[in-house]
Design a protein around this motif. Structure first.
Motif, mmCIF file in Angstrom:
data_model
loop_
_atom_site.group_PDB
_atom_site.id
_atom_site.type_symbol
_atom_site.label_atom_id
_atom_site.label_comp_id
_atom_site.label_asym_id
_atom_site.label_seq_id
_atom_site.Cartn_x
_atom_site.Cartn_y
_atom_site.Cartn_z
ATOM 1 N N VAL A 30 0.899 -0.766 0.565
ATOM 2 C CA VAL A 30 -0.054 0.124 0.359
ATOM 3 C C VAL A 30 0.450 1.018 0.201
ATOM 4 C CG1 VAL A 30 -1.802 -1.176 1.214
ATOM 5 C CG2 VAL A 30 0.126 -0.317 2.348
ATOM 6 N N MET A 31 2.436 1.554 0.679
ATOM 7 C CA MET A 31 3.095 1.865 0.089
ATOM 8 C C MET A 31 3.262 3.388 -0.598
ATOM 9 S SD MET A 31 6.546 0.813 0.339
ATOM 10 C CE MET A 31 7.418 0.314 -1.319
ATOM 11 N N GLU A 32 3.040 4.022 -1.121
ATOM 12 C CA GLU A 32 3.053 5.686 -1.976
ATOM 13 C C GLU A 32 4.478 5.651 -2.044
ATOM 14 O OE1 GLU A 32 2.690 10.021 -2.280
ATOM 15 O OE2 GLU A 32 1.658 9.629 -0.898
ATOM 16 N N THR A 33 5.046 5.538 -3.418
ATOM 17 C CA THR A 33 6.676 5.407 -4.013
ATOM 18 C C THR A 33 6.045 6.062 -4.814
ATOM 19 O OG1 THR A 33 5.549 4.136 -5.828
ATOM 20 C CG2 THR A 33 6.323 2.561 -4.310
ATOM 21 N N ASP A 34 5.526 7.480 -5.109
ATOM 22 C CA ASP A 34 5.751 8.470 -5.958
ATOM 23 C C ASP A 34 5.379 9.980 -5.146
ATOM 24 O OD1 ASP A 34 5.974 10.043 -8.258
ATOM 25 O OD2 ASP A 34 3.349 10.550 -8.920
ATOM 26 N N PHE A 35 6.371 9.867 -4.675
ATOM 27 C CA PHE A 35 6.938 11.556 -3.345
ATOM 28 C C PHE A 35 7.591 12.365 -4.017
ATOM 29 C CE2 PHE A 35 9.352 7.607 -2.212
ATOM 30 C CZ PHE A 35 10.289 7.826 -1.331
ATOM 31 N N TYR A 61 8.486 6.787 6.662
ATOM 32 C CA TYR A 61 8.647 6.775 5.245
ATOM 33 C C TYR A 61 9.380 5.406 5.254
ATOM 34 C CZ TYR A 61 13.163 7.094 7.478
ATOM 35 O OH TYR A 61 14.679 7.217 8.010
ATOM 36 N N ILE A 62 9.515 4.358 4.453
ATOM 37 C CA ILE A 62 9.608 2.915 4.171
ATOM 38 C C ILE A 62 11.302 2.536 4.086
ATOM 39 C CG2 ILE A 62 8.840 0.635 3.366
ATOM 40 C CD1 ILE A 62 7.587 1.684 5.354
ATOM 41 N N CYS A 69 11.917 4.531 0.198
ATOM 42 C CA CYS A 69 11.531 3.823 -0.676
ATOM 43 C C CYS A 69 10.505 4.111 -1.675
ATOM 44 C CB CYS A 69 12.116 2.269 -1.590
ATOM 45 S SG CYS A 69 11.372 1.042 -0.118
ATOM 46 N N GLY A 70 9.655 4.342 -0.236
ATOM 47 C CA GLY A 70 7.778 4.681 -0.019
ATOM 48 C C GLY A 70 7.822 5.440 1.067
ATOM 49 N N ILE A 71 6.259 5.500 1.145
ATOM 50 C CA ILE A 71 5.670 6.124 2.024
ATOM 51 C C ILE A 71 4.149 5.436 2.554
ATOM 52 C CG2 ILE A 71 4.566 8.630 2.776
ATOM 53 C CD1 ILE A 71 8.106 8.537 2.505
ATOM 54 N N VAL A 72 3.813 5.469 3.584
ATOM 55 C CA VAL A 72 2.706 5.485 3.965
ATOM 56 C C VAL A 72 1.878 5.751 5.249
ATOM 57 C CG1 VAL A 72 0.972 3.253 5.454
ATOM 58 C CG2 VAL A 72 3.761 3.013 3.840
ATOM 59 N N THR A 73 1.157 6.964 4.379
ATOM 60 C CA THR A 73 0.624 8.408 5.448
ATOM 61 C C THR A 73 -0.822 7.490 6.109
ATOM 62 O OG1 THR A 73 -1.007 8.415 3.612
ATOM 63 C CG2 THR A 73 0.848 9.727 3.655
ATOM 64 N N TRP A 74 -1.384 8.217 7.465
ATOM 65 C CA TRP A 74 -2.607 8.079 8.330
ATOM 66 C C TRP A 74 -3.686 7.818 7.794
ATOM 67 C CZ3 TRP A 74 -4.025 5.763 12.300
ATOM 68 C CH2 TRP A 74 -5.269 6.216 12.567
ATOM 69 N N GLU A 75 -3.253 9.288 6.358
ATOM 70 C CA GLU A 75 -5.191 8.318 5.299
ATOM 71 C C GLU A 75 -4.935 6.859 4.403
ATOM 72 O OE1 GLU A 75 -8.291 8.904 3.423
ATOM 73 O OE2 GLU A 75 -7.478 10.031 4.851
ATOM 74 N N THR A 76 -3.608 6.732 3.586
ATOM 75 C CA THR A 76 -3.277 4.906 3.628
ATOM 76 C C THR A 76 -3.874 4.294 5.125
ATOM 77 O OG1 THR A 76 -1.597 5.799 2.342
ATOM 78 C CG2 THR A 76 -2.003 3.664 2.980
ATOM 79 N N VAL A 77 -3.470 3.623 6.610
ATOM 80 C CA VAL A 77 -3.923 3.435 7.186
ATOM 81 C C VAL A 77 -5.121 3.721 7.655
ATOM 82 C CG1 VAL A 77 -3.801 2.714 9.358
ATOM 83 C CG2 VAL A 77 -1.171 3.112 8.112
ATOM 84 N N ARG A 78 -6.366 4.389 7.307
ATOM 85 C CA ARG A 78 -7.240 4.491 7.989
ATOM 86 C C ARG A 78 -8.089 4.169 7.116
ATOM 87 N NH1 ARG A 78 -11.532 7.252 5.981
ATOM 88 N NH2 ARG A 78 -10.297 8.844 4.475
#
Length: 562
Positions: free
Chosen positions: A449-454, A535-536, A545-554
């Motif tokens: 689920v991580m965001e790679t386009d940051f 950050y991941i 290499c990626g970002i996981v935000t609170w919105e993704t977790v929610r």
């Protein structure tokens, strides 16, 4: 493994679904676990041959050997525990349940070494324990070892641990159905399809491997289940009540032993177990041997009420002492033997009364095993399937249901007694429960689920940041700086919506997590604030290499809980 292939495999494993990757890896883990259990069984058989016990406790050894072997075994087990350098000596099914909940099934190598060699010595020496406890521990350790070395995410490691356990139980007893259900009902304590499929494959692998190595003969081939007439079914229910009561007594006895000796040193506990077992062996030679060997004693001494009653008391006491004082073995095999003896005494008592036509001895022995297991571990489905598979008989299903229900209800409802495994965990202060949020989020790896386009900026100016935020559109913007120790610091940048019309910026420090982490670990970092991100990174903390935000977790949490 090539980096690209490893990355693709890891990404598939991070999904909370049934994928080809988790099935193949689970199958491989199951094969590895089954081979380890085969080696474990061979070592027990070879050890029994070395001490001159070729009949495996069916014929008594000389009195001197019966007394010295358990004590010498206790000292050997203590030496192994000390050599491993373990701070705590924890093994078996309760410990695996704890590690499944708190550590994704990963087991310390020291406890695995203790379990392997300690279990072999305990079973060779004739302690009243089963081999399924070591099998569960070793199966989980073997399968997660494989997952760790292919860099599998933690959610997949938990599934692999379940696969290893199923394969190990199937390899121990050739009962793949019971192995699958035991994993779901006792260890995981939940049913999920994406876990069930790879567990099924690994159980099949374990069963096939044990058939190839040890043959297709069942552990209970000497018992032949027969149809039980309808007129005898009330006796089945009464037997269930008796088994429920005795199951509670045995649990109470074993837990009292654990509570009494918990402050004793390890050496003292093991020596006490050895001396008591040795003393019993001198007085009652048939008290030696694991639970399943007691079934052969029951068959050989059918109808000898005084001998069977003495054997029952000896086995109850010997098993409670050995398990309560920390001898490395399993409980299920021990209670199987106790249940068989109870049933034999019950059948003998009914026959003596002469108020019923002769009960089917073999069938009631099987029912005794099913009922006592349900009463002790509170896993009625696993108890039913275990007896059906061990007996290779479908005729036993309905009577088994009728004995399991009263045994389970007497234990859980009338006496309010917990599963023996849960009671052991509580006595040892080992947590085994998770909040529903963590249970839901543990199933998904961050790579899924991580965001790679940051957008990552190195110590930008204020104007550069504003320009980046305006041009980034929906992208996450992160600023990297270096602290006084030359360590990288990462901050999430966004507009401060409380600042009015001025373009004020908000900086939120973010922490890093390894790419094998799950969303549950992300929740632990940012769940309290209900905002921010982590950050991941791959193998070190320097290159996100990626970002996981609170919105993704929610969103993931809503999806899982829905």
């Amino acid at each position: 493994m090539a980096p690209l292939l490893r990355q693709q495999l890891r990404k598939q494993l991070a999904m909370p679904t049934t994928t080809i990757a988790i099935c193949l890896l689970g199958l491989a883990g199951g094969v590895l676990a089954a081979l380890m259990i085969a080696g474990f069984r061979f070592a027990i058989e070879y050890g029994a041959h070395l001490i001159g016990n070729d009949t495996y406790w069916q014929e008594p050894l000389p009195t001197t050997l019966r007394f010295t072997i358990p004590i010498a075994a206790a000292l050997l087990i203590y030496g192994i525990f000390r050599l491993s350098g373990s701070r705590y000596v924890r093994m078996g099914i309760p410990y695996v349940i704890h590690r499944m909940k708190q550590h994704y099934g990963m087991l310390p190598w020291r406890s695995t070494v203790n379990q392997f060699f300690g279990g072999i010595i305990a079973l060779i020496a004739g302690y009243s324990v089963g081999r399924e406890g070591p099998a569960v521990h070793l199966g989980a350790a073997a399968s997660t070892w494989l997952g760790f070395h292919v860099d599998a995410p933690k959610n997949a490691l938990r599934t692999l641990a379940a696969c290893g356990i199923a394969a190990a139980i199937a390899a121990s007893f050739n009962t793949p159905l019971a192995a699958m259900v035991l994993v779901m009902e006792v260890v995981l304590r939940e049913y999920k399809v994406h876990v069930f499929i790879p567990v099924m494959l690994s159980a099949v692998a374990g069963s096939l491997i044990t058939e190839e190595i040890f043959g297709v003969a069942s552990e209970l081939a000497m018992l032949s289940a027969q149809d039980i007439p309808t007129t005898q079914l009330p006796w089945v229910v009464i037997l269930g009540v008796v088994l429920g009561v005795v199951g509670v007594i045995f649990k109470k006895l074993m837990l009292d032993v654990m509570d009494t000796v918990k402050d004793m040193s390890l050496l003292t506990r093991l020596l006490f177990a050895g001396i008591i077992t040795a003393s019993l062996a001198v007085i009652i030679p048939t008290s030696l041997g694991p639970g399943l060997t007691a079934i052969e004693q029951v068959i050989n001494h059918q109808g000898e009420m005084s001998l069977l009653t003495t054997l029952l008391l000896a086995k109850l006491f010997a098993a409670a002492i050995a398990l309560g004082m920390g001898i490395p073995g399993g409980l299920i095999g021990a209670v199987f033997g106790i249940g068989a003896i109870i049933a034999a005494v019950f059948v003998g008592a009914v026959d003596v009364l002469g108020i019923q036509q002769a009960l089917s001895f073999d069938s009631f022995i099987l029912l005794g095993m099913a009922g006592i297991l349900a009463a002790c571990i509170h896993a009625p489905m696993a108890a039913l399937l275990a007896i059906v598979e061990l007996s290779r008989s479908v005729e036993i299903i309905i009577p088994a249901m009728l004995v399991i229900v009263p045994a389970y209800l007497i234990s859980s409802q009338l006496f309010k007694s917990k599963s023996i495994f849960i009671a052991q965990l509580e006595l040892q202060d080992l947590p085994y429960q998770l909040a529903p949020v963590h249970v839901a989020l543990q199933k998904t790896g961050v790579e899924n689920v991580m965001e790679t386009d940051f957008k990552l900026l190195l110590e930008p100016t204020q104007n550069e940041l504003v320009d980046s935020l305006e041009s980034a559109q929906a992208k996450t913007v992160i600023v990297m700086s270096v602290d006084e120790d030359n360590q990288p610091l990462y901050r999430l940048v966004s507009y401060d919506i409380t600042a009015g019309d001025s373009p004020s910026l908000s900086y939120t420090p973010i922490k890093g997590l390894r790419i094998t982490s799950t969303l549950a670990e992300v929740y632990d970092e940012i769940g309290q604030q209900r905002r921010g991100a982590v950050y991941i990174y791959e193998s070190n903390g320097e290159h996100p290499c990626g970002i996981v935000t609170w919105e993704t977790v929610r969103k993931a949490l809503q999806r899982e809980l829905a």
